[in-house]
Design a protein around this motif. Structure first.
Motif, short mmCIF file in Angstrom:
data_model
loop_
_atom_site.label_atom_id
_atom_site.label_comp_id
_atom_site.label_asym_id
_atom_site.label_seq_id
_atom_site.Cartn_x
_atom_site.Cartn_y
_atom_site.Cartn_z
N THR A 1 0.79 -1.23 0.00
CA THR A 1 0.00 0.00 0.00
C THR A 1 0.82 1.28 0.00
O THR A 1 0.25 2.36 -0.03
CB THR A 1 -0.96 0.00 1.20
OG1 THR A 1 -0.21 -0.27 2.40
CG2 THR A 1 -2.01 -1.08 1.02
N SER A 2 2.14 1.18 0.02
CA SER A 2 2.99 2.36 -0.20
C SER A 2 3.51 2.41 -1.63
O SER A 2 4.30 3.29 -1.98
CB SER A 2 4.18 2.36 0.77
OG SER A 2 4.95 1.17 0.62
N GLY B 1 -1.92 12.33 -0.80
CA GLY B 1 -1.74 12.84 0.55
C GLY B 1 -1.39 11.84 1.62
O GLY B 1 -1.28 12.22 2.80
N HIS B 2 -1.19 10.57 1.28
CA HIS B 2 -0.97 9.57 2.32
C HIS B 2 0.14 8.59 1.93
O HIS B 2 0.34 8.29 0.75
CB HIS B 2 -2.26 8.80 2.60
CG HIS B 2 -3.37 9.66 3.11
ND1 HIS B 2 -3.44 10.09 4.41
CD2 HIS B 2 -4.43 10.20 2.47
CE1 HIS B 2 -4.52 10.85 4.57
NE2 HIS B 2 -5.13 10.94 3.41
N GLU B 3 0.81 8.07 2.93
CA GLU B 3 1.87 7.09 2.71
C GLU B 3 1.30 5.74 2.31
O GLU B 3 1.89 5.03 1.49
CB GLU B 3 2.71 6.94 3.99
CG GLU B 3 3.85 5.94 3.89
CD GLU B 3 4.94 6.34 2.92
OE1 GLU B 3 5.65 5.46 2.42
OE2 GLU B 3 5.10 7.56 2.68
N PHE B 4 0.16 5.38 2.88
CA PHE B 4 -0.43 4.07 2.61
C PHE B 4 -1.88 4.25 2.14
O PHE B 4 -2.65 4.98 2.76
CB PHE B 4 -0.41 3.20 3.88
CG PHE B 4 0.95 3.04 4.49
CD1 PHE B 4 1.86 2.16 3.95
CD2 PHE B 4 1.32 3.78 5.60
CE1 PHE B 4 3.14 2.02 4.50
CE2 PHE B 4 2.57 3.64 6.17
CZ PHE B 4 3.49 2.76 5.61
N VAL B 5 -2.23 3.56 1.05
CA VAL B 5 -3.59 3.62 0.51
C VAL B 5 -3.98 2.22 0.02
O VAL B 5 -3.23 1.59 -0.73
CB VAL B 5 -3.70 4.62 -0.66
CG1 VAL B 5 -5.12 4.58 -1.25
CG2 VAL B 5 -3.34 6.03 -0.22
N PRO C 1 -2.78 0.46 -5.18
CA PRO C 1 -2.21 1.25 -6.27
C PRO C 1 -0.69 1.14 -6.32
O PRO C 1 -0.03 1.02 -5.28
CB PRO C 1 -2.64 2.68 -5.92
CG PRO C 1 -2.71 2.68 -4.43
CD PRO C 1 -3.13 1.30 -4.02
N ALA C 2 -0.13 1.20 -7.52
CA ALA C 2 1.33 1.12 -7.69
C ALA C 2 1.78 2.10 -8.76
O ALA C 2 1.27 2.09 -9.88
CB ALA C 2 1.74 -0.30 -8.08
N GLY C 3 2.76 2.94 -8.39
CA GLY C 3 3.36 3.86 -9.34
C GLY C 3 4.64 3.29 -9.91
O GLY C 3 5.00 2.13 -9.68
#
Length: 483
Positions: free
Chosen positions: A109-110, A209-213, A360-362
């Motif tokens: 999640t990061s 806006g967040h480290e983990f989603v 999600p993954a960037g």
């Protein structure tokens, strides 16, 4: 105790001792975490790697750690936390190894901030198919302390193709990873939505806006969004013990918290492995008895059974793959962020599997040439993994047809599970030409098992049975394995 260099030299010696005509395969005491058929190993020359389990150096100022390939995430995270740090991306099982994740990707999640696990690698030491030891970096400079031994060069092409190669290019003996600052807790906020459009909009907004989603699709009218950040203690917030046997499994906890718009704290180590108990929700699904997943004693029992199963076989059972695929869907479905709602609706309509996991993954900061499909490389966009782990409930389900249609529909078909596309179709999706050029350059073509042989391809055959097998058939598999 042998030094790291001596341990690596022993690995290289095993590689050089490969009999003519034999291919190399890794052998280790603990089981892997792949559903692939491993019979291809039977006629290979084994290379023992169990000795490569040391954490070699940790640099608090540079926020890096150098570890041997068989170091597990559990060991790495415990050591890093003692110095107030944590890996940037921590896939959800303590028993995953660094080398396994470098070769096989791994998201969590990061990943919307930091990419897949290998994107945080700045340097690798790899034993090649000819026994040569090479140190390769992403930018041509070494992040490790000065070392004697192997020639230092910029093997960026090898580093870019190892992720997604599943151990077909070399043996990872050491990795230097980027770390990040950690705090004593993860502070999480849980939100509940009844409409997919509202959930999708909130999901996208949270990414900046967040480290983990992460998100859970629990039903057609139940969507849960969880956002988290490192935090100091907050006396007014409850503490959730995510790894304590018998506690609600994390997705259950998230659902209950979301219905009140709640927040809580989780200790970082427990947060990273919060899905390990119950294998997300698979333990309850396979047991297929509601009192196991809805009662504290039932969850406590299954939590212990999961630990035994993973220790014994990784994720493999003893049911033939063809039958297992007719019992349940076990697929990671990569969709462009812009197609998130479309992907969820597809699964709901064509498979009717719930829950679903959204992660999600960037792209991260490291070039991962082979792991990225051609069309996504040409037009980059964040990807969301829609994790489909459960029993298909759609009427008239036909396993082969449904899974082939699914993998044709997605933007990023996963290669870690069973593949319903042909080798030729995969070649049209991924850049096998550049991968094979790296194979030749680094002496892997004739020495390691080819990737297309390691993948588990499902082929349509005359008279193939496709009808759904009730999931309760897996109960016998579960107890055969766990005893």
């Amino acid at each position: 105790m042998p030094t790291h260099e001596e341990r690596v030299a022993a690995i290289a010696a095993q590689v050089k001792a490969r009999p003519a005509g034999k291919r190399l395969t890794i052998r280790k005491a603990h089981p892997g975490h792949t559903p692939h058929d491993l019979s291809y190993k039977d006629d290979c020359h084994p290379v023992e790697v169990d000795g490569l389990g040391a954490i070699l150096a940790m640099d608090r100022d540079a926020l890096t750690v150098s570890v041997e390939g068989q170091v597990t995430l559990g060991k790495l995270c415990k050591e890093a936390l003692t110095a107030g740090m944590m890996p940037k991306v921590v896939p959800e099982f303590e028993t995953f190894t660094v080398a396994g994740l470098v070769n096989g990707l791994g998201i969590e999640t990061s990943s919307h901030r930091h990419g897949v696990f290998p994107a945080s690698v700045v340097e690798l030491e790899v034993v090649l198919g000819n026994g040569e030891v090479r140190v390769v970096t992403a930018d041509g400079t070494s992040a490790a302390e000065p070392r004697r031994g192997p020639h230092q060069d910029n093997g960026g092409d090898l580093l870019a193709h190892l992720p997604g190669s599943y151990g077909t290019l070399g043996i990872v003996t050491r990795a230097t990873l980027q770390l990040q600052e950690a705090k004593p807790f993860i502070r999480s906020r849980y939100q509940h939505f009844t409409k997919l459009a509202d959930y999708g909009a909130a999901f996208r907004e949270a990414l900046g806006g967040h480290e983990f989603v992460e998100g859970f699709v629990l039903a057609r009218d139940t969507y849960v969004l969880v956002t988290g950040d490192y935090s100091e203690a907050v006396p007014t917030l409850p503490l959730f013990e995510a790894m304590k046997h018998g506690e609600p499994w994390y997705y259950q906890h998230a659902d209950a918290m979301a219905r009140t718009g709640g927040e809580d704290l989780v200790r970082p180590y427990e947060y990273m492995f919060r899905h390990q108990r119950g294998l997300l929700w698979l333990a309850g699904i396979i047991a297929d008895l509601g009192f196991f997943s809805t009662t504290r004693w039932g969850r406590a029992y299954l939590d212990k059974e999961v630990e035994k199963k993973v220790a014994a076989t990784g994720f493999k059972g003893n049911m033939p793959t063809e039958m297992m695929e007719r019992c349940m869907v076990n697929q990671d479905m990569g969709m462009r962020l812009s197609r998130l709602e479309e992907g969820i609706e597809y699964v709901q309509k064509n498979l009717d599997v719930h829950p679903l996991w959204n992660c999600p993954a960037g792209a991260g900061t490291t070039d991962l040439t082979f792991a990225v499909p051609r069309k996504l490389a040409a037009k980059p966009e964040m990807v969301v993994d829609i994790g489909i782990y459960g029993e298909p409930k759609v009427k008239g389900y036909r396993a082969y047809d449904a899974m082939r249609a699914l993998q044709t529909f997605v933007d990023v078909p996963s290669m870690w599970g069973v593949c319903y596309l042909s080798p030729e179709e995969l070649r049209a999706i991924y850049d096998f030409d550049s991968y094979e050029a790296v194979q030749r350059k680094y002496h892997a073509t004739e020495t390691f098992v080819p990737l297309e042989q390691k993948l588990r391809f499902m082929k349509a055959t005359e008279g193939m049975k496709q009808t759904r097998i009730p999931l309760w058939r897996l109960v016998k598999v579960w107890y055969d394995v766990t005893g």
